[in-house]
Design a protein around this motif. Sequence first.
Motif, PDB file in Angstrom:
ATOM      1  N   ALA A 127      34.045  42.086  42.346  1.00  0.00           N
ATOM      2  CA  ALA A 127      34.703  43.013  41.412  1.00  0.00           C
ATOM      3  C   ALA A 127      34.891  42.366  40.049  1.00  0.00           C
ATOM      4  CB  ALA A 127      36.058  43.443  41.980  1.00  0.00           C
ATOM      5  N   GLN A 128      35.216  41.081  40.082  1.00  0.00           N
ATOM      6  CA  GLN A 128      35.418  40.340  38.827  1.00  0.00           C
ATOM      7  C   GLN A 128      34.091  40.263  38.056  1.00  0.00           C
ATOM      8  OE1 GLN A 128      37.182  36.561  39.619  1.00  0.00           O
ATOM      9  NE2 GLN A 128      38.113  36.427  37.601  1.00  0.00           N
ATOM     10  N   GLN A 130      31.602  42.291  38.430  1.00  0.00           N
ATOM     11  CA  GLN A 130      31.250  43.661  37.999  1.00  0.00           C
ATOM     12  C   GLN A 130      32.008  44.030  36.743  1.00  0.00           C
ATOM     13  OE1 GLN A 130      31.071  47.053  40.382  1.00  0.00           O
ATOM     14  NE2 GLN A 130      29.080  46.451  41.135  1.00  0.00           N
ATOM     15  N   GLU A 131      33.269  43.616  36.704  1.00  0.00           N
ATOM     16  CA  GLU A 131      34.103  43.927  35.537  1.00  0.00           C
ATOM     17  C   GLU A 131      33.525  43.263  34.289  1.00  0.00           C
ATOM     18  OE1 GLU A 131      36.655  46.287  34.021  1.00  0.00           O
ATOM     19  OE2 GLU A 131      36.426  46.233  36.190  1.00  0.00           O
ATOM     20  N   ALA A 132      33.080  42.014  34.472  1.00  0.00           N
ATOM     21  CA  ALA A 132      32.479  41.283  33.352  1.00  0.00           C
ATOM     22  C   ALA A 132      31.183  41.967  32.915  1.00  0.00           C
ATOM     23  CB  ALA A 132      32.210  39.847  33.762  1.00  0.00           C
ATOM     24  N   GLN A 133      30.401  42.384  33.926  1.00  0.00           N
ATOM     25  CA  GLN A 133      29.133  43.064  33.643  1.00  0.00           C
ATOM     26  C   GLN A 133      29.392  44.405  32.948  1.00  0.00           C
ATOM     27  OE1 GLN A 133      26.805  43.415  37.193  1.00  0.00           O
ATOM     28  NE2 GLN A 133      24.864  43.267  36.131  1.00  0.00           N
ATOM     29  N   LYS A 134      30.443  45.077  33.420  1.00  0.00           N
ATOM     30  CA  LYS A 134      30.834  46.366  32.841  1.00  0.00           C
ATOM     31  C   LYS A 134      31.162  46.188  31.356  1.00  0.00           C
ATOM     32  CE  LYS A 134      34.032  50.005  34.304  1.00  0.00           C
ATOM     33  NZ  LYS A 134      35.055  50.328  35.301  1.00  0.00           N
ATOM     34  N   ARG A 135      31.901  45.115  31.062  1.00  0.00           N
ATOM     35  CA  ARG A 135      32.263  44.841  29.659  1.00  0.00           C
ATOM     36  C   ARG A 135      31.003  44.585  28.836  1.00  0.00           C
ATOM     37  NH1 ARG A 135      36.651  41.962  31.748  1.00  0.00           N
ATOM     38  NH2 ARG A 135      35.485  40.032  31.646  1.00  0.00           N
ATOM     39  N   TYR A 138      29.170  47.873  28.297  1.00  0.00           N
ATOM     40  CA  TYR A 138      29.900  48.738  27.376  1.00  0.00           C
ATOM     41  C   TYR A 138      29.809  48.208  25.943  1.00  0.00           C
ATOM     42  CZ  TYR A 138      33.187  52.030  25.553  1.00  0.00           C
ATOM     43  OH  TYR A 138      33.741  53.035  24.817  1.00  0.00           O
ATOM     44  N   GLU A 209      31.405  53.588  37.176  1.00  0.00           N
ATOM     45  CA  GLU A 209      31.004  52.592  38.170  1.00  0.00           C
ATOM     46  C   GLU A 209      29.508  52.359  38.100  1.00  0.00           C
ATOM     47  OE1 GLU A 209      32.002  55.699  41.512  1.00  0.00           O
ATOM     48  OE2 GLU A 209      30.617  54.210  42.346  1.00  0.00           O
TER      49      GLU A 209
END
Lengths: 226, 200
Positions: A127-128, A130-135, A138, A209
Motif C-alpha cells: 500500500a505504501q 502504491q501510494e508513492a506510485q499514485k503520487r 498524479y 485505484e
Amino acid sequence: MVLNRMTNSMNKTSIFTALFLSMIMAISFTGCKSQKKIAAEKAQQELLAKTNKAIQDLEAMANKEYSSLDELAQDEARLNEIKSYNLEDATANDLITKVEANLASQRTALEEKLAAEQKAKEEAAKAQAQEAQKRDIYYLMDNIQGSGDTQDSNLMITEALALFSSPDVPVLIEIYNDGDIVDYDRPTTAVKYLNKLKDVQRNPDKIKEFKTDANGKITELILTKK
Amino acid sequence: MTNMKSIKTLSILFLCLLGLQVFGQDTPKEEPPMPPARKAAIDSLALEKVHDLSKYISKIGDKETSFSEASRVIERALELFVDDAQIGVSTLGKSQIRYFAIKKYLERLNKLNYKSVNIEWFDIQYISDLEKQPDGKYVGVITIYQKFTGVTEDGMVYKDITKKDITIYVERKTTQIGGREIGFWDVLLGDIKVSETKKG
C-alpha cells in the motif's frame, strides 16, 4: 587316645572354621543384598523425582499460551523428552495427551497469527509503494496538463507510460457511484488518456485505484471525478 | 350438448387468459426515475465532451500545432462523434450555411489559409436537456458560442462569433474489462448546426 584327641581337636577347628566362613558369607550376602536394595531405592527415588518434575513441567505446558514459535519449539522438545521416559504414571500420561493437544493447537494458532502478521506487513508495504506510485502518476498527470508545451508534455507522457505495463492499459473514469450502481465514462487507454490531458489542458480526474503486475507496472487505472 | 357447452366455456376462458397475458406484455413497465445525482453526472460528462472538442478544435486550428500532432488530435476528435455527423459552417455576410462531414471539416480547419488562427468556445450549456427516447438512448442539445479569429499573411483580421447547437446522444453500454462487466455511458456528439453568426 592321642589320635582321638587329635581327631577331636581337628573337628573342633573345622567346625569353628566352617562356622566362621558361614558367618562371613552371611555377612557378605546381607551386605550385597542391602547394596542392591539401596540402588533400587535410589533408582526408585530418581524415577519419582523425574516423574514429579515431568508432571510439574507438563502441568505448566497444559494450558500455556505461546507468543513465539521458539518458545513453543522448546516445550515441544521437552514434551518429546518426557515421552521418551515411557513413564508408567497415569497422571503424567494424561497430561502428555493434554499437552500434545495444547501444543498442536497453539502451533496452528501461532502459525496462522504469524502468517496474518506477515501478510499485513506485506500489504502495508504494498500500500505504501502504491501510494508513492499514485503520487508519481498524479504528479505526472498534473504536469502533462499544465505544461502548455507539447514537447515537454510528450516527454512527461513517455515518462508516465513507463509506469504502465503497456500504453493500452485500460483507464476507467468513474462518473457516478452510489454503492449499488457504478457508472463510467467510455473506457480509454493510458496513452489516449495522457494525450487527452495534454490536449485539453486540464485534469478533472483523480486517481481512485490501480492494479499492478508482478513488476509493479500498472495494468489498470481507475479514476474518479474531482 | 353438455360437452359442447363445456368446450365453449373452456375456449372463452382460454381466450380471456390469452388476452390478459397479451395485455400484460403490452403494458409498459414503469422504470424508476434516474436519481438526480446520476443524471447530473451524465449531464456533466456530456458537457465535458463538448469542452474537450472545443480544445481539440482550437488545437487543430492553431498554426503552431505540428501536422502529426494535428492528425492525432483529429483522430481523437472524431472519436467523439457518431459516424455520419456533420457540422455547419457559416461566413459573415453570407446567408448560406455549408455542411461538412466532421473529418473533412477538421482537416480543412487545419489547413485554413491564415497566418494564425484562434478558436475559442464559450457559454457552453444545455438548451435542451437530455431526454430518454423510446429506444433507451438519451438525446439533448448543447449550445456553444465559437469565437473565431484569423489573421492573414498581410495582417488582415477576420473575426466572427457563431452560435452552434450540438446534438448529444447518450447511451448506456457494457463492456468486459479485467474479467468483469463495466457499465459506462457512451456520449457521442451528433450534428453541429449553426444557429447564428455575428461579427466578433
